[in-house]
Write a protein that holds these residues in place. Structure first.
Motif, mmCIF file in Angstrom:
data_model
loop_
_atom_site.group_PDB
_atom_site.id
_atom_site.type_symbol
_atom_site.label_atom_id
_atom_site.label_comp_id
_atom_site.label_asym_id
_atom_site.label_seq_id
_atom_site.Cartn_x
_atom_site.Cartn_y
_atom_site.Cartn_z
ATOM 1 N N MET A 161 0.761 -1.172 0.071
ATOM 2 C CA MET A 161 -0.094 0.139 -0.170
ATOM 3 C C MET A 161 1.017 1.187 -0.130
ATOM 4 O O MET A 161 1.769 1.346 0.755
ATOM 5 C CB MET A 161 -0.861 -0.019 1.298
ATOM 6 N N SER A 162 0.663 2.291 -0.747
ATOM 7 C CA SER A 162 1.331 3.503 -0.971
ATOM 8 C C SER A 162 1.123 4.216 0.486
ATOM 9 O O SER A 162 0.278 4.215 0.938
ATOM 10 C CB SER A 162 1.046 4.414 -2.175
ATOM 11 N N LEU A 163 2.342 5.271 0.452
ATOM 12 C CA LEU A 163 2.214 6.029 1.787
ATOM 13 C C LEU A 163 0.899 6.829 1.716
ATOM 14 O O LEU A 163 0.274 7.038 2.854
ATOM 15 C CB LEU A 163 3.480 6.966 1.616
ATOM 16 N N LEU A 164 0.592 7.465 0.537
ATOM 17 C CA LEU A 164 -0.537 8.055 0.356
ATOM 18 C C LEU A 164 -1.944 7.506 0.905
ATOM 19 O O LEU A 164 -2.731 8.119 1.615
ATOM 20 C CB LEU A 164 -0.778 8.928 -0.864
ATOM 21 N N ALA A 165 -1.828 6.296 0.388
ATOM 22 C CA ALA A 165 -3.158 5.553 0.780
ATOM 23 C C ALA A 165 -3.225 5.249 2.084
ATOM 24 O O ALA A 165 -4.278 5.259 2.796
ATOM 25 C CB ALA A 165 -2.993 3.874 -0.287
ATOM 26 N N ARG A 166 -2.204 4.889 2.873
ATOM 27 C CA ARG A 166 -2.086 4.543 4.101
ATOM 28 C C ARG A 166 -2.503 5.769 5.048
ATOM 29 O O ARG A 166 -2.925 5.763 6.089
ATOM 30 C CB ARG A 166 -0.764 4.379 4.576
#
Length: 265
Positions: free
Chosen positions: A1-6
């Motif tokens: 999972m990408s940083l932005l999604a997290r």
């Protein structure tokens, strides 16, 4: 999972915190932006020992502490903020952080300690210091709606200890509405089930038809208010209550209620 999604689910809340902490939306957003840029550039990392939300606030806190007032405009003054923001900005920064993290953002003292890089004991001391400053400034008139004399006396003692004044103690719907009409309260503390079988909920609804005032429900029947329907009360305390819980709720209700400044004026 990408940083932005997290982080995406938590960004609106850290922006809210930043706005309250700095007293200004654009200034708060600048701090959040710098924190996210530091994460994206690898200059800061989310701690794996924390939940994503706690870790994000931890990074934001580190940025805010290290940049100080560098991101704030040079022409800002307390006069440019609303009354609630001015009150917040008068509180020592560290106490302000602990108070907002627990009262506005809903973190536990343990989570706030992680965010502030300290221990629970210091967080509790910081919250108490902030609460004392708030209580001293927000003294107001309080209407108590409670049909049990012993409980009413306990609540009245807590309210007076905080420096507030009692406009009256009502045991029924009609008494409550009359007392509120005779002298407008700045805060209402209400039970749900009253002496004559009437409803504290109905009493509060009728009072709110006359004017906007913060309300704290103190009840043995919280399920009657937590129905999933909106609006639900912001402040709901279950009996038997802890005195410190009531004191904290009073400070928060007065501090954050939007009509507080208009009534005070």
């Amino acid at each position: 999972m990408s940083l932005l999604a997290r982080l995406a689910p938590h960004l609106p809340y850290v922006r809210r915190y930043a706005r309250a902490l700095t007293g200004d939306q654009s200034t708060g957003d600048n701090y959040v932006r710098v924190a996210l840029e530091a994460l994206a550039a690898g200059e800061r990392q989310l701690s794996e020992s924390m939940t994503p939300r706690v870790a994000l606030y931890h990074v934001f806190h580190a940025i805010w502490c290290t940049t100080g007032a560098n991101l704030e405009s040079s022409d800002q003054s307390l006069e440019s903020f609303g009354d609630a923001s001015r009150r917040l900005l008068k509180i020592a920064p560290r106490s302000r952080q602990a108070f907002l993290l627990t009262s506005l953002e809903g973190f536990t003292p343990s989570e706030a300690a992680q965010i502030l890089d300290t221990d629970v004991s210091e967080v509790e001391q910081l919250i108490a210091a902030a609460q004392a400053e708030i209580d001293a400034e927000l003294a107001t008139e309080v209407l108590i709606i409670e049909d049990e004399p012993v409980i009413a006396a306990d609540i009245e003692a807590l309210v007076r200890e905080l420096g507030h004044r009692i406009t009256g103690v009502a045991a029924t719907h009609d008494e409550a509405v009359k007392l509120a009409g005779d002298q407008r309260p700045g805060l209402v503390l209400a039970d749900i089930q009253l002496a004559d079988g009437s409803s504290g909920i109905d009493a509060v609804k009728d009072i709110l038809k006359q004017f906007d005032v913060p309300v704290i429900f103190i009840t043995a029947f919280p399920e009657r208010l937590l129905t999933g329907e909106r609006p639900e009360p912001t402040f709901l305390i279950t009996k038997p209550f802890q005195p410190e819980t009531v004191k904290a709720a009073i400070g928060q209700a007065l501090f954050f209620h939007p009509a507080r400044d208009r009534h005070a004026a």
